[in-house]
Design a protein around this motif. Structure first.
Motif, PDB file in Angstrom:
ATOM      1  N   GLU A 104     -28.995-110.549 -18.727  1.00 15.99           N
ATOM      2  CA  GLU A 104     -27.853-111.448 -18.750  1.00 15.99           C
ATOM      3  C   GLU A 104     -26.837-111.040 -17.677  1.00 15.99           C
ATOM      4  OE1 GLU A 104     -27.048-108.133 -21.692  1.00 15.99           O
ATOM      5  OE2 GLU A 104     -28.746-109.376 -21.082  1.00 15.99           O
ATOM      6  N   ILE A 105     -26.290-112.021 -16.970  1.00 21.69           N
ATOM      7  CA  ILE A 105     -25.258-111.748 -15.974  1.00 21.69           C
ATOM      8  C   ILE A 105     -23.957-111.465 -16.708  1.00 21.69           C
ATOM      9  CG2 ILE A 105     -23.940-112.678 -14.035  1.00 21.69           C
ATOM     10  CD1 ILE A 105     -26.359-114.467 -13.418  1.00 21.69           C
ATOM     11  N   LEU A 106     -23.391-110.283 -16.469  1.00 22.00           N
ATOM     12  CA  LEU A 106     -22.209-109.855 -17.195  1.00 22.00           C
ATOM     13  C   LEU A 106     -20.916-110.081 -16.430  1.00 22.00           C
ATOM     14  CD1 LEU A 106     -23.576-106.437 -18.539  1.00 22.00           C
ATOM     15  CD2 LEU A 106     -23.543-108.648 -19.726  1.00 22.00           C
ATOM     16  N   LEU A 107     -20.916-109.681 -15.153  1.00 18.75           N
ATOM     17  CA  LEU A 107     -19.655-109.642 -14.418  1.00 18.75           C
ATOM     18  C   LEU A 107     -19.953-109.650 -12.923  1.00 18.75           C
ATOM     19  CD1 LEU A 107     -16.496-109.123 -14.811  1.00 18.75           C
ATOM     20  CD2 LEU A 107     -17.031-106.705 -14.469  1.00 18.75           C
ATOM     21  N   SER A 108     -19.081-110.266 -12.147  1.00 15.20           N
ATOM     22  CA  SER A 108     -19.162-110.142 -10.693  1.00 15.20           C
ATOM     23  C   SER A 108     -17.842-109.611 -10.165  1.00 15.20           C
ATOM     24  CB  SER A 108     -19.510-111.479 -10.041  1.00 15.20           C
ATOM     25  OG  SER A 108     -18.484-112.421 -10.226  1.00 15.20           O
ATOM     26  N   ILE A 109     -17.933-108.738  -9.173  1.00 12.57           N
ATOM     27  CA  ILE A 109     -16.762-108.134  -8.544  1.00 12.57           C
ATOM     28  C   ILE A 109     -16.872-108.395  -7.052  1.00 12.57           C
ATOM     29  CG2 ILE A 109     -15.469-105.994  -8.155  1.00 12.57           C
ATOM     30  CD1 ILE A 109     -16.763-104.858 -10.697  1.00 12.57           C
ATOM     31  N   VAL A 110     -15.888-109.091  -6.513  1.00 13.47           N
ATOM     32  CA  VAL A 110     -15.956-109.542  -5.121  1.00 13.47           C
ATOM     33  C   VAL A 110     -15.036-108.713  -4.239  1.00 13.47           C
ATOM     34  CG1 VAL A 110     -15.609-111.510  -3.565  1.00 13.47           C
ATOM     35  CG2 VAL A 110     -16.511-111.881  -5.879  1.00 13.47           C
ATOM     36  N   GLY A 111     -15.557-108.267  -3.100  1.00 14.53           N
ATOM     37  CA  GLY A 111     -14.743-107.542  -2.129  1.00 14.53           C
ATOM     38  C   GLY A 111     -14.709-106.049  -2.390  1.00 14.53           C
ATOM     39  N   GLU A 112     -13.908-105.354  -1.605  1.00 15.89           N
ATOM     40  CA  GLU A 112     -13.772-103.898  -1.744  1.00 15.89           C
ATOM     41  C   GLU A 112     -12.486-103.547  -2.482  1.00 15.89           C
ATOM     42  OE1 GLU A 112     -12.628-101.752   1.894  1.00 15.89           O
ATOM     43  OE2 GLU A 112     -12.823-103.664   2.948  1.00 15.89           O
ATOM     44  N   GLY A 113     -12.340-102.249  -2.792  1.00 15.04           N
ATOM     45  CA  GLY A 113     -11.113-101.790  -3.444  1.00 15.04           C
ATOM     46  C   GLY A 113     -11.123-101.890  -4.951  1.00 15.04           C
ATOM     47  N   HIS A 114     -12.311-102.008  -5.552  1.00 15.20           N
ATOM     48  CA  HIS A 114     -12.391-102.175  -7.010  1.00 15.20           C
ATOM     49  C   HIS A 114     -13.113-101.000  -7.680  1.00 15.20           C
ATOM     50  CE1 HIS A 114     -10.949-106.257  -6.453  1.00 15.20           C
ATOM     51  NE2 HIS A 114     -11.917-106.456  -5.561  1.00 15.20           N
ATOM     52  N   ARG A 115     -13.029 -99.835  -7.073  1.00 12.42           N
ATOM     53  CA  ARG A 115     -13.741 -98.671  -7.595  1.00 12.42           C
ATOM     54  C   ARG A 115     -13.376 -98.384  -9.054  1.00 12.42           C
ATOM     55  NH1 ARG A 115     -15.069 -93.063  -4.792  1.00 12.42           N
ATOM     56  NH2 ARG A 115     -15.177 -91.670  -6.579  1.00 12.42           N
ATOM     57  N   LYS A 116     -12.106 -98.377  -9.379  1.00 11.35           N
ATOM     58  CA  LYS A 116     -11.662 -98.046 -10.739  1.00 11.35           C
ATOM     59  C   LYS A 116     -12.213 -99.051 -11.756  1.00 11.35           C
ATOM     60  CE  LYS A 116      -7.455 -96.812 -13.291  1.00 11.35           C
ATOM     61  NZ  LYS A 116      -7.648 -97.771 -14.407  1.00 11.35           N
ATOM     62  N   THR A 117     -12.135-100.324 -11.417  1.00 12.86           N
ATOM     63  CA  THR A 117     -12.668-101.353 -12.312  1.00 12.86           C
ATOM     64  C   THR A 117     -14.161-101.160 -12.522  1.00 12.86           C
ATOM     65  OG1 THR A 117     -10.997-102.962 -11.616  1.00 12.86           O
ATOM     66  CG2 THR A 117     -13.001-103.833 -12.620  1.00 12.86           C
ATOM     67  N   LEU A 118     -14.885-100.916 -11.440  1.00  7.59           N
ATOM     68  CA  LEU A 118     -16.336-100.706 -11.520  1.00  7.59           C
ATOM     69  C   LEU A 118     -16.675 -99.525 -12.406  1.00  7.59           C
ATOM     70  CD1 LEU A 118     -19.227-101.336 -10.502  1.00  7.59           C
ATOM     71  CD2 LEU A 118     -18.757 -99.808  -8.572  1.00  7.59           C
ATOM     72  N   PHE A 119     -16.009 -98.395 -12.170  1.00  8.97           N
ATOM     73  CA  PHE A 119     -16.278 -97.192 -12.955  1.00  8.97           C
ATOM     74  C   PHE A 119     -15.936 -97.395 -14.426  1.00  8.97           C
ATOM     75  CE2 PHE A 119     -16.989 -93.291 -10.199  1.00  8.97           C
ATOM     76  CZ  PHE A 119     -17.432 -94.021  -9.116  1.00  8.97           C
ATOM     77  N   ASP A 120     -14.788 -98.010 -14.696  1.00  7.92           N
ATOM     78  CA  ASP A 120     -14.368 -98.228 -16.082  1.00  7.92           C
ATOM     79  C   ASP A 120     -15.357 -99.119 -16.816  1.00  7.92           C
ATOM     80  OD1 ASP A 120     -12.094 -96.682 -15.749  1.00  7.92           O
ATOM     81  OD2 ASP A 120     -10.750 -98.384 -15.427  1.00  7.92           O
ATOM     82  N   PHE A 121     -15.788-100.191 -16.148  1.00  3.71           N
ATOM     83  CA  PHE A 121     -16.702-101.120 -16.802  1.00  3.71           C
ATOM     84  C   PHE A 121     -18.065-100.468 -17.055  1.00  3.71           C
ATOM     85  CE2 PHE A 121     -20.008-104.296 -16.963  1.00  3.71           C
ATOM     86  CZ  PHE A 121     -19.493-105.231 -17.838  1.00  3.71           C
ATOM     87  N   VAL A 122     -18.615 -99.817 -16.041  1.00  7.09           N
ATOM     88  CA  VAL A 122     -19.944 -99.216 -16.179  1.00  7.09           C
ATOM     89  C   VAL A 122     -19.951 -98.144 -17.264  1.00  7.09           C
ATOM     90  CG1 VAL A 122     -21.649 -97.749 -15.026  1.00  7.09           C
ATOM     91  CG2 VAL A 122     -20.749 -99.774 -13.869  1.00  7.09           C
ATOM     92  N   SER A 123     -18.950 -97.271 -17.266  1.00  9.43           N
ATOM     93  CA  SER A 123     -18.900 -96.200 -18.270  1.00  9.43           C
ATOM     94  C   SER A 123     -18.846 -96.761 -19.684  1.00  9.43           C
ATOM     95  CB  SER A 123     -17.688 -95.295 -18.018  1.00  9.43           C
ATOM     96  OG  SER A 123     -17.822 -94.613 -16.794  1.00  9.43           O
ATOM     97  N   ALA A 124     -17.982 -97.753 -19.879  1.00 11.40           N
ATOM     98  CA  ALA A 124     -17.830 -98.340 -21.212  1.00 11.40           C
ATOM     99  C   ALA A 124     -19.062 -99.153 -21.602  1.00 11.40           C
ATOM    100  CB  ALA A 124     -16.578 -99.213 -21.253  1.00 11.40           C
ATOM    101  N   ALA A 125     -19.652 -99.857 -20.639  1.00 10.96           N
ATOM    102  CA  ALA A 125     -20.833-100.666 -20.942  1.00 10.96           C
ATOM    103  C   ALA A 125     -22.029 -99.798 -21.315  1.00 10.96           C
ATOM    104  CB  ALA A 125     -21.169-101.558 -19.740  1.00 10.96           C
ATOM    105  N   LEU A 126     -22.232 -98.698 -20.576  1.00 10.69           N
ATOM    106  CA  LEU A 126     -23.331 -97.795 -20.918  1.00 10.69           C
ATOM    107  C   LEU A 126     -23.169 -97.237 -22.333  1.00 10.69           C
ATOM    108  CD1 LEU A 126     -23.850 -95.809 -17.582  1.00 10.69           C
ATOM    109  CD2 LEU A 126     -25.430 -97.445 -18.617  1.00 10.69           C
ATOM    110  N   LYS A 127     -21.944 -96.882 -22.679  1.00 13.31           N
ATOM    111  CA  LYS A 127     -21.692 -96.374 -24.024  1.00 13.31           C
ATOM    112  C   LYS A 127     -21.991 -97.445 -25.070  1.00 13.31           C
ATOM    113  CE  LYS A 127     -18.162 -94.237 -26.942  1.00 13.31           C
ATOM    114  NZ  LYS A 127     -16.771 -93.728 -27.042  1.00 13.31           N
ATOM    115  N   TYR A 128     -21.559 -98.668 -24.799  1.00 17.54           N
ATOM    116  CA  TYR A 128     -21.793 -99.774 -25.731  1.00 17.54           C
ATOM    117  C   TYR A 128     -23.290-100.020 -25.912  1.00 17.54           C
ATOM    118  CZ  TYR A 128     -22.085-104.587 -27.426  1.00 17.54           C
ATOM    119  OH  TYR A 128     -22.396-105.718 -28.140  1.00 17.54           O
ATOM    120  N   PHE A 129     -24.035-100.091 -24.817  1.00 18.52           N
ATOM    121  CA  PHE A 129     -25.457-100.396 -24.916  1.00 18.52           C
ATOM    122  C   PHE A 129     -26.231 -99.266 -25.597  1.00 18.52           C
ATOM    123  CE2 PHE A 129     -24.676-103.311 -21.158  1.00 18.52           C
ATOM    124  CZ  PHE A 129     -24.778-104.469 -21.918  1.00 18.52           C
ATOM    125  N   LYS A 130     -25.810 -98.025 -25.377  1.00 20.74           N
ATOM    126  CA  LYS A 130     -26.457 -96.910 -26.062  1.00 20.74           C
ATOM    127  C   LYS A 130     -26.201 -96.979 -27.565  1.00 20.74           C
ATOM    128  CE  LYS A 130     -26.286 -93.699 -22.151  1.00 20.74           C
ATOM    129  NZ  LYS A 130     -25.650 -92.485 -21.596  1.00 20.74           N
TER     130      LYS A 130
END
Length: 204
Positions: free
Chosen positions: A167-193
């Motif tokens: 399933e397509i969850l989220l799209s992030i366009v452009g640069e400068g979104h490191r914090k958003t990317l890290f926050d989402f991935v960390s929380a999503a991995l925890k949720y899926f586990k």
């Protein structure tokens, strides 16, 4: 087109804004969990199409697919082209993300090279760029941008995050979104586990 779906865009923008405003990791985990619970239960949730079987893959021993080795993973698709300086700017973010979360943790980063100019379609040129920029994750040569157009991607770089069941969850366009990317991935991995929605496969 998938990434221009109004519901997907609206929910994604609201989540990104909320993550940027959240003060603690616990708050962010709750926001992402609520977002994912809503996303995976949508009646008409958007599924990622699979890669065409004739595309050339670099940095891996065999082609990847969402019905195969990418199934059960949180996948970050990096739509890039090697002549785009903005695309090069986010590579350190992806390197750091891969150091923090491995394939065994449930994360896979895949570069989708969608050429803008004719010379960028060459797999040899792409491979040289992979070596030059020390890109360690698999890269697929989307030379005619068919995968790009199938999702409605509109600019470089664009990150598309795909859940364990495609399933397509989220799209992030452009640069400068490191914090958003890290926050989402960390929380999503925890949720899926915690919800048992992913399983571990070793990519070769």
């Amino acid at each position: 087109m998938a990434l221009t779906d109004k519901k997907l865009v609206s929910h994604g923008q609201m989540l990104i804004k909320a993550l940027n405003e959240a003060q603690t990791a616990a708050e962010k985990e709750i926001l992402v969990a609520e977002f994912l619970q809503a996303r995976v239960t949508w009646e008409n949730k958007l599924k990622i199409p699979d890669f065409d079987s004739d595309l050339e893959w670099l940095n891996c021993k065999e082609p990847l697919s969402f019905s195969g080795l990418l199934s059960g993973k949180l996948c970050v698709l990096d739509f890039f082209t090697y002549c785009c300086i903005n695309c090069m700017h986010i590579l350190p973010d992806l390197h750091a993300l891969e150091k923090r979360h491995s394939v065994e943790d449930g994360l896979v980063v895949v570069g989708v090279h969608s050429a803008k100019f004719e010379n960028e379609k060459s797999s040899e040129n792409i491979l040289n760029a992979i070596l030059r920029y020390n890109i360690c994750h698999p890269v697929v040569n989307d030379s005619d941008a068919k995968f790009w157009y199938s999702l409605g991607v509109q600019c470089w770089p664009t990150l598309v995050l795909v859940g364990p069941t495609g399933e397509i969850l989220l799209s992030i366009v452009g640069e400068g979104h490191r914090k958003t990317l890290f926050d989402f991935v960390s929380a999503a991995l925890k949720y899926f586990k915690e919800t048992g929605m992913y399983f571990m496969l070793k990519l070769t």
